[in-house]
Write an enzyme that holds these catalytic residues in place. Structure first.
Site, PDB file in Angstrom:
ATOM      1  CG  ASP A  92      -0.181  -4.669   2.332  1.00 48.01           C
ATOM      2  OD1 ASP A  92       0.548  -4.586   3.141  1.00 48.01           O
ATOM      3  OD2 ASP A  92      -1.400  -4.202   2.710  1.00 48.01           O
ATOM      4  CG  ASP A  95       0.905  -2.914   6.897  1.00 43.29           C
ATOM      5  OD1 ASP A  95       1.102  -3.271   5.698  1.00 43.29           O
ATOM      6  OD2 ASP A  95      -0.327  -2.833   7.262  1.00 43.29           O
ATOM      7  CE1 TYR A 244      -5.391  -5.842   0.919  1.00 39.87           C
ATOM      8  CE2 TYR A 244      -3.743  -6.361   2.533  1.00 39.87           C
ATOM      9  CZ  TYR A 244      -4.419  -5.533   1.695  1.00 39.87           C
ATOM     10  OH  TYR A 244      -3.697  -4.403   1.295  1.00 39.87           O
ATOM     11  CD  GLU A 491      -2.003   1.658   4.866  1.00 42.21           C
ATOM     12  OE1 GLU A 491      -3.223   1.719   5.290  1.00 42.21           O
ATOM     13  OE2 GLU A 491      -1.103   0.823   4.988  1.00 42.21           O
TER      14      GLU A 491
END
Ligand SMILES: *[C@@H]1O[C@H](CO)[C@@H](O)[C@H](O)[C@H]1NC(C)=O
Ligand SMILES: *[C@@H]1O[C@H](CO)[C@@H](O)[C@H](O)[C@H]1NC(C)=O
Ligand SMILES: *[C@@H]1O[C@H](CO)[C@@H](O)[C@H](O)[C@H]1NC(C)=O
Ligand SMILES: CC(=O)N[C@H]1CO[C@H](CO)[C@@H](O)[C@@H]1O
Length: 524
Positions: A92, A95, A244, A491
């Site tokens: 995603d 990571d 999430y 990120e």
């Protein structure tokens, strides 16, 4: 005298052509006033780069056509412990967990981009790459949907994954897979995956009809599963909660899935679902100011509003108008034209600001919805009425363009937040594969904490540029700090970049049209 003579040399026919060109030019300029003053960006280049990012995020066995050279095969035993083949799909972000919900939203948005702007993507020469990016996701969803009422939701888990800093090729963390089924439901995940596969089935309809049918079949089953066994997936898959969690619940995804299935099949039962559940599922109730992997209402409302254009939906005008009113609330809020406090905030530099952590996801999704709604207004010859008056399509597109230009470098930091684009961009992206020497260059194993010691904590820029990644971006003051540990800002996520693909193609078309009219001025 000279001038007069020259004038006489122009034949009447030429005069008419010149008049027509002038008219065309004026028309173009009035349609696209957004280009008149600002810095020009190469949207085609940004589009090409954005698609490379999806190759950097690939999990599984990489094909020979892989263009991002610093990546190699990874996650080749995913699902093995559970006796299921879950090799493939996307990481995603920075990571290595494969999270189903954001992955599905990514694929839905890429597909929607192709459905709206396929011609523009083709003209920019990126149609094949876009389809590959979609298929990398849908191939995985097909594997993950192992029977009608079973969908694998996640591979790996955030907690153990975050304990290590490794290249994907070296991964030693748990690759346990988690699923939803009849006794552990997940209507949000099933709904979004159904939406993604239904949208992708439209994309592949012409080029790969067999695959398109297959996707549609899965989408229909997943929707039925999600609708019949109701529940939030984060209750069934506890490990996803801190990463999430589905805060908006599953009603938005069920409506969203029904609408995509309606678009893909033209079957009245899906339209009826959208209409009859509009009120009780919040479709015509929620006035949102964000659109994201979690909260689908604004996208749903905008798609529903577009149905009003077709005569066959006349009998549902009442409900569709209610969807439309909420869609316009979203758009007006982005335009800063709602009369309440319910507008989307802006930074001093003009970036739409929703929240501190990974704000760019909201900027790119808003740019997409603004662009789509702008084109809807233009093609239906309508205006939008916000508090304070009517707004034309060019103003919506102008805001989308301003947001994209901010992303590409027109901002107080003079930095492009699309990595690898322009002369200044984040160099310490919070990304494991990017921050550690490429596996192709050095195959020596890098252990779990060794990565933190030798690579994460370095000051030096990342050895590998994650081209096309849209990072979390600046704070509410337009400040941005390019540090690996600053994951709120550095990120990137697949669902940040996905909505940009269609927008960049659309802006590239606009730019080309503008350039043509500039040439006309020059040759005039
Ligand atoms: C918004 O505007 C409408 C119509 O102009 C008005 O009736 C309403 O009271 C206003 N609401 C707020 C919160 O200002
Ligand atoms: C950005 O560029 C402008 C114009 O060239 C300049 O005035 C400004 O100082 C720059 N800002 C930063 C943070 O470099
Ligand atoms: C942003 O940067 C400016 C200038 O460096 C500084 O004055 C301000 O305090 C910073 N704001 C935040 C919220 O960090
Ligand atoms: C004009 C307009 O869009 N007004 C909206 C402002 O926000 C409130 C609260 O969400 C809505 O109820 C209004 O319709």
């Amino acid at each position: 005298m000279e001038i007069m003579n020259k004038k006489h040399f122009i034949s009447p026919k030429t005069t008419i052509i010149v008049q027509q060109l002038t008219l065309l030019l004026l028309l173009l300029l009035s349609f696209f006033p957004v280009f008149t003053q600002s810095q020009a960006f190469d949207y085609a280049e940004a589009l090409s780069k954005s698609l490379l990012y999806f190759e950097a995020q690939r999990s599984g066995r990489l094909p020979y056509s892989q263009r991002v050279p610093w990546r190699d095969h990874s996650g080749l035993t995913d699902g093995l412990e559970q006796g299921v083949d879950l090799v493939g799909g996307y990481y995603d972000a920075g990571d290595h967990v494969k999270f189903g919900l954001p992955m599905a939203f990514t694929v839905t948005m890429l597909s929607w981009g192709v459905i709206e702007y396929g011609d523009q993507i083709t003209r920019a020469g990126e149609f094949e790459h876009t389809l590959e990016a979609i298929k990398w996701g849908t191939d995985y969803f097909i594997k993950a949907h192992t029977s009608p009422n079973v969908l694998w939701a996640e591979v790996g888990d955030g907690d153990t994954d975050h304990y290590c800093w490794q290249r994907p090729e070296d991964m030693t963390t748990s690759r346990r897979a988690y699923k939803i089924d009849e006794s552990n439901p997940g209507s949000d995940l099933a709904g979004e995956t159904a939406a993604a596969m239904a949208a992708a089935s439209i994309v592949f309809r012409e080029t790969n009809p067999h695959y398109s049918h297959l996707l549609l079949h899965h989408a229909q089953q997943l929707f039925e599963f999600g609708d019949k066994y109701r529940g939030k997936y984060d209750k069934s898959v506890g490990v996803v909660k801190n990463y999430y969690a589905s805060v908006s619940g599953y009603m938005d995804e069920l409506l969203w899935a029904a609408l995509w299935l309606y678009k893909a099949t033209d079957t009245p039962k899906y339209l009826n679902y959208l209409i009859t559940k509009a009120h009780c599922f919040g479709g015509t109730g929620w006035a949102m100011t964000e659109f994201s992997w979690d909260v689908k209402y604004a996208g749903l409302q905008i798609m529903a509003a577009k149905l009003l254009m077709e005569v066959k939906h006349k009998e549902h005008k009442h409900t569709l108008d209610q969807y439309r009113s909420k869609a316009e609330h979203y758009i007006c809020s982005c335009l800063n034209k709602n009369n309440s406090t319910n507008n989307v905030e802006r930074t001093p530099g003009g970036m739409l600001f929703v929240r501190q952590w990974n704000n760019m996801q909201y900027v790119s999704s808003a740019s997409f919805l603004l662009t789509v709604y702008s084109d809807f207004l233009r093609s239906s010859k309508q205006k939008l009425s916000c508090h304070g008056g009517a707004v034309g399509p060019e103003e919506l597109l102008g805001l989308a363009k301003a947001q994209v230009d901010y992303i590409l470098g027109s901002n107080p930091m003079n930095m492009s937040y699309l990595v690898g684009y322009g002369s200044s961009y984040p160099t310490r992206v919070h990304h494991r594969g990017g921050s550690v020497i490429s596996y192709r260059e050095n195959k020596g194993f890098i252990g779990c904490t060794q990565g933190y010691d030798n690579w994460y904590n370095r000051d030096a820029p990342n050895p590998n540029v994650v081209v096309g990644a849209l990072v979390g971006g600046p704070d509410c003051q337009d400040n941005f700090s390019d540090e690996r540990g600053n994951f709120m800002q550095t990120e990137a996520c697949t669902y940040n970049t996905a909505p940009l693909v269609g927008v960049l193609a659309r802006l590239n078309q606009l730019y080309e049209q503008e350039n043509q009219s500039m040439h006309l001025i020059a040759s005039y």
